[in-house]
Design an enzyme around this catalytic site. Sequence first.
Site, PDB file in Angstrom:
ATOM      1  CB  THR A  71      -0.958   0.011   1.212  1.00 50.67           C
ATOM      2  OG1 THR A  71      -1.896  -1.052   1.070  1.00 50.67           O
ATOM      3  CG2 THR A  71      -1.704   1.328   1.302  1.00 50.67           C
ATOM      4  CG  ASN A 150      -6.466  -8.699  -5.207  1.00 57.79           C
ATOM      5  OD1 ASN A 150      -6.560  -8.095  -6.276  1.00 57.79           O
ATOM      6  ND2 ASN A 150      -7.174  -8.357  -4.147  1.00 57.79           N
ATOM      7  CD  GLN A 179      -2.200 -12.066  -4.006  1.00 54.47           C
ATOM      8  OE1 GLN A 179      -1.802 -13.233  -3.972  1.00 54.47           O
ATOM      9  NE2 GLN A 179      -2.746 -11.478  -2.955  1.00 54.47           N
ATOM     10  CB  SER A 197       3.032  -6.710   0.314  1.00 53.83           C
ATOM     11  OG  SER A 197       2.699  -6.313   1.618  1.00 53.83           O
ATOM     12  CG  HIS A 199       1.319  -9.451   4.468  1.00 54.37           C
ATOM     13  ND1 HIS A 199       0.015  -9.908   4.453  1.00 54.37           N
ATOM     14  CD2 HIS A 199       1.295  -8.265   3.835  1.00 54.37           C
ATOM     15  CE1 HIS A 199      -0.750  -9.022   3.835  1.00 54.37           C
ATOM     16  NE2 HIS A 199       0.007  -8.033   3.448  1.00 54.37           N
ATOM     17  CB  THR A 235      14.396   5.576  11.867  1.00 54.64           C
ATOM     18  OG1 THR A 235      14.613   6.863  12.458  1.00 54.64           O
ATOM     19  CG2 THR A 235      15.507   4.621  12.301  1.00 54.64           C
ATOM     20  CB  CYS A 321      -7.928  -4.372   1.211  1.00 54.30           C
ATOM     21  SG  CYS A 321      -6.242  -4.851   1.624  1.00 54.30           S
TER      22      CYS A 321
END
Length: 378
Positions: A71, A150, A179, A197, A199, A235, A321
């Site tokens: 995102t 997705n 995906q 992404s 995960h 950071t 989502c």
Amino acid sequence: MIYLDNAATTKPKQDVLDTFIKVNQSLYFNPNSPHQAGLQAEQLLQQSKRQIKDLFNLDNTFDIIYTSGATESNNIALKGIAYKKKNFANEIITSLLEHPSVLEVVRSLEDEGFIVKYVDVTDEGRIDLNHLQTLMSDNVGLVTCMHVNNIMGQIQPIADIAEIVHQYPKAHLHVDAVQAIGKTPLIFEGVDTLSLSGHKFNGLKGQGILFVRNIHQLEPIVHGGGQEFGVRSGTVNLPMDIAIVKAMKSAVNHTQDLNSRLSEFNNELRQYLVAFRGVEVNSPKGAAAHILNVGLAGVKGEVLVNAFSKNDIMLSTTSACSSKKASLNEVLLAMGIPTKQIEGSIRISMDSYTTEADIETFKEKFKLVYEEVKELLV
């Protein structure tokens, strides 16, 4: 429990978790600090980026920006490119197949005055290349397209899209490959930015990457200390960044084996499910193996998800989502799928932890759920 909602998120691998913890414990230093420990952290950060480039044979064609997920990567790429080009190429081309983290950004840019055009989608859920060609002009500054959908799993012809887009020098091609990684080989040729992404490929939540071919094309949308080429200030989260490389290596190196295994599961499920009256496979043939979208017209998808959940089968209706929104899924609508079939659609999604035993259990439980709802089917 049988977990078949891997398009929403995957189980982290133990070595990824171990790496994250180890770096937190031993190399928690700020890579921007000028002392020896900070320099050591910075060296590790740059080494991780070289490993990613080596993994995809990218040499120095791309810069790599670590983010908190796709995102953020999509927002940085889409807004950064659009703002940079707004005075000379303010048209954006996308499709209704895209993930909310792309579509909602594009709609926000439209509210700011950018011109957004939607390319047509074929019945198979692929970008209509002929229509894309007609939409292209010297006013187009940005084209965005996902590699693997997705919801349905269809694979977009990225190379063909890139060839069309780059007939126009001002146009930038962004690809959401969330995906795709680990399921099908990533395509970088002709792509200007690409988002991932962690995960989604057995990494951790909060991990993301943005590949950028020309860093100077991005207008920063977050300002601060100038980290990550000044594009993503803040950071650097070194433990996350090192851990995502661990997940990425495993995903890329096992892509072919996983695709082969999941293709067998996918075919097995297709053959099993179509034998039931009123059950339609929405995912087109040739789609990515790990996603299978199925419609049971006459039953609400939420009812089906709850019924499977009570039988210890975890799956979903659409994207995690957007699954709590009441509107019909735009991807299925764009493909011309009947309304009742969309309302009764569920998504089965697999990954490296999925086993033949899981598939057999799902088939048994499907039969039970089907018996509960078959009178409602139309």
